[in-house]
Design an enzyme around this catalytic site. Sequence first.
Site, mmCIF file in Angstrom:
data_model
loop_
_atom_site.group_PDB
_atom_site.id
_atom_site.type_symbol
_atom_site.label_atom_id
_atom_site.label_comp_id
_atom_site.label_asym_id
_atom_site.label_seq_id
_atom_site.Cartn_x
_atom_site.Cartn_y
_atom_site.Cartn_z
ATOM 1 N N LYS A 64 1.077 -0.957 0.124
ATOM 2 C CA LYS A 64 0.204 0.278 -0.153
ATOM 3 C C LYS A 64 0.568 0.990 0.004
ATOM 4 C CE LYS A 64 -3.734 -1.788 3.061
ATOM 5 N NZ LYS A 64 -4.975 -1.376 2.014
ATOM 6 N N ARG A 72 -10.569 -10.710 1.645
ATOM 7 C CA ARG A 72 -11.496 -12.066 0.628
ATOM 8 C C ARG A 72 -10.761 -13.420 1.481
ATOM 9 N NH1 ARG A 72 -11.909 -8.941 -4.160
ATOM 10 N NH2 ARG A 72 -11.647 -6.947 -3.075
HETATM 11 N N1 BES Z 1 -8.407 -3.360 4.468
HETATM 12 C C1 BES Z 1 -8.384 -2.822 3.124
HETATM 13 C C2 BES Z 1 -9.275 -2.620 2.472
HETATM 14 C C3 BES Z 1 -9.774 -0.694 3.270
HETATM 15 C C4 BES Z 1 -8.997 0.225 2.470
HETATM 16 C C5 BES Z 1 -10.342 -0.739 4.699
HETATM 17 C C6 BES Z 1 -9.042 1.229 3.205
HETATM 18 C C7 BES Z 1 -10.322 0.367 5.387
HETATM 19 C C8 BES Z 1 -10.233 1.447 4.623
HETATM 20 C C9 BES Z 1 -8.348 -3.995 1.786
HETATM 21 O O1 BES Z 1 -7.812 -4.998 2.042
HETATM 22 C C10 BES Z 1 -7.915 -3.906 0.855
HETATM 23 O O2 BES Z 1 -6.905 -2.799 0.697
HETATM 24 N N2 BES Z 1 -8.653 -3.856 -0.685
HETATM 25 C C11 BES Z 1 -7.972 -3.557 -1.604
HETATM 26 C C12 BES Z 1 -8.887 -4.209 -2.506
HETATM 27 C C13 BES Z 1 -7.880 -4.446 -4.068
HETATM 28 C C14 BES Z 1 -7.028 -4.457 -3.783
HETATM 29 C C15 BES Z 1 -8.726 -4.825 -5.182
HETATM 30 C C16 BES Z 1 -9.075 -1.966 -2.460
HETATM 31 O O3 BES Z 1 -9.975 -2.283 -1.315
HETATM 32 O O4 BES Z 1 -7.983 -0.978 -2.852
HETATM 33 MN MN MN Z 2 -5.061 -4.700 1.656
#
Ligand code: BES
Ligand code: MN
Length: 519
Positions: A285, A359
């Site tokens: 990230k 997921r």
């Molecule tokens: N934990 C994150 C989602 C999240 C983002 C929760 C900001 C709270 C605040 C999750 O694991 C994630 O990174 N999701 C990705 C999925 C994508 C790579 C398909 C996302 O939403 O960017």
């Molecule tokens: Mn994530």
Amino acid sequence: MQIKVTVGSPRDIKVDVLAVAVTALSGKRKKLPPALASLDTAAGGAVSQVVKNGDFAGKKGQSLVVYPNGAGLKAGRLLLVGIGDAALEIDDLRGLGGRVTRAARAKKATKIALVVPTTKGIANDATCQALAEGAILADYKYDRFLTDNGKKKPARPKASLSLVYSRLAKPAAARAGARRGTILAESQNLARDLSNAPGNAMTPVALAREAVKMGRATGLRTRVMDANELKKRKMGGIIGVGQGSTNPPRLIILDHKPRGTAANGPTLCLVGKGITFDSGGISLKPGASMHEMKHDMSGAAAVVGAMRAIGMLKVPVRVVGLIAAAENLPSDTAYRPGDILTMYSGHTVEILNTDAEGRLVLADALAYANQTYEPTAMIDLATLTGACMVALGDWATGLMGTNDELIEGVKEAGERVNEIAWPLPLFDDHKKLMKGSVSDLKNAGAGRSAGMSTAAGFLAAFVGDTPWVHLDIAGTGWTSRSTSYLGSGATGVGVRMLVDFLEHWKPRVKKASKTARKK
Ligand code: BES
Ligand code: MN
Ligand code: ZN
């Protein structure tokens, strides 16, 4: 914070702060309502003075501390809390409990009393429950890591709030309401503590320890699967996500099985995403707000909090809470983009983005829950997608699922507890988009469009035909806003909603063909 219900004259209560809700004082004469007028007399006119001066008019949101003149009042201070003209609703009562607590705490008061306002159409037990919830939620502060210039800070003195009625026909009901509110709010505060804890303090092992500690104290059956057992059971999703960290993953099970529940009676499974820190893994990230990903176990925290309340309130339904806990870090042992995982269900999943880890761990927990407990329904909670945050902010939880009745039941529970869950679509197309070419499924790669729904579409492959609801709490699990009873940080969203849902649930028990093989 301790909540009591007392019956007697407010004039005789010896507290640091005596709070009274005041409706809008309009018109030229600004006449005080009778109950307040008698308090004013006892306080030597301290109230009428500030009203006359224009310092206080009972407007919603306005509050003022006044000091009684003479000895007609036993309370040291009188706190006037404006509630405006509209009739009080349940959430206004939570807000009132919160405002009283905050204003009293600002005066370093610990002995607090509130004259319970009249509430048309709301029974005393519900009134006391809401006041207790608001007070205890507002009294929450995450101060575990604050010191006194390097020295251990003494614990904040505990406060007590007396809910005062002049007359009360059924005090037992009011007390039961206050107790319910106390259990619910304390359970929500437990969820907030777990979520607020940083990643170095809240590893999967630590989360398991906290969950088991709670479970034992509450009389739940607890069980924790360690990494070896997860491997043996072929939970490829949880193992895959967790393998990049030296903090090993866990599957945590909290089982509330009330005595006397029929073997083929209804069972609800609650499943929580417990990523104790989500760096994104190899698909790292960006740095800017990565630290917030310590709360990526807010779904798990909600399950722990809800199971506490369910156990303490002796909800007469079997409920099994399952938490998939892992830490998502990049390292030379981490899972990589392109890897193909074989999940507990047997499905294969190609990893296109290691940041779509939630997921994967949920898929194993859902499939395991479905196979092991053959539940009547399943609800999962997860901080699953950034798309949810974009769409709904911290105003509403994303609500998706495979069963309209269940979706509606959860939505209504959310409305009652003021944790709004808003329906979003889960189309067959969303499910199809998650199909792979070299594997059965892929964990990402459907583009940015409808990210919340495609994530749900992925999960749908692991729930069989069991009615299922998915709650995306990516936005609501954490807030930077402060309301009248919730401060910023982890919200503990989901705890009160799940318990309220259960108490209104009319499960459609499956037919004989599925008589459960229940462990
Ligand atoms: N934990 C994150 C989602 C999240 C983002 C929760 C900001 C709270 C605040 C999750 O694991 C994630 O990174 N999701 C990705 C999925 C994508 C790579 C398909 C996302 O939403 O960017
Ligand atoms: Mn994530
Ligand atoms: Zn995540």
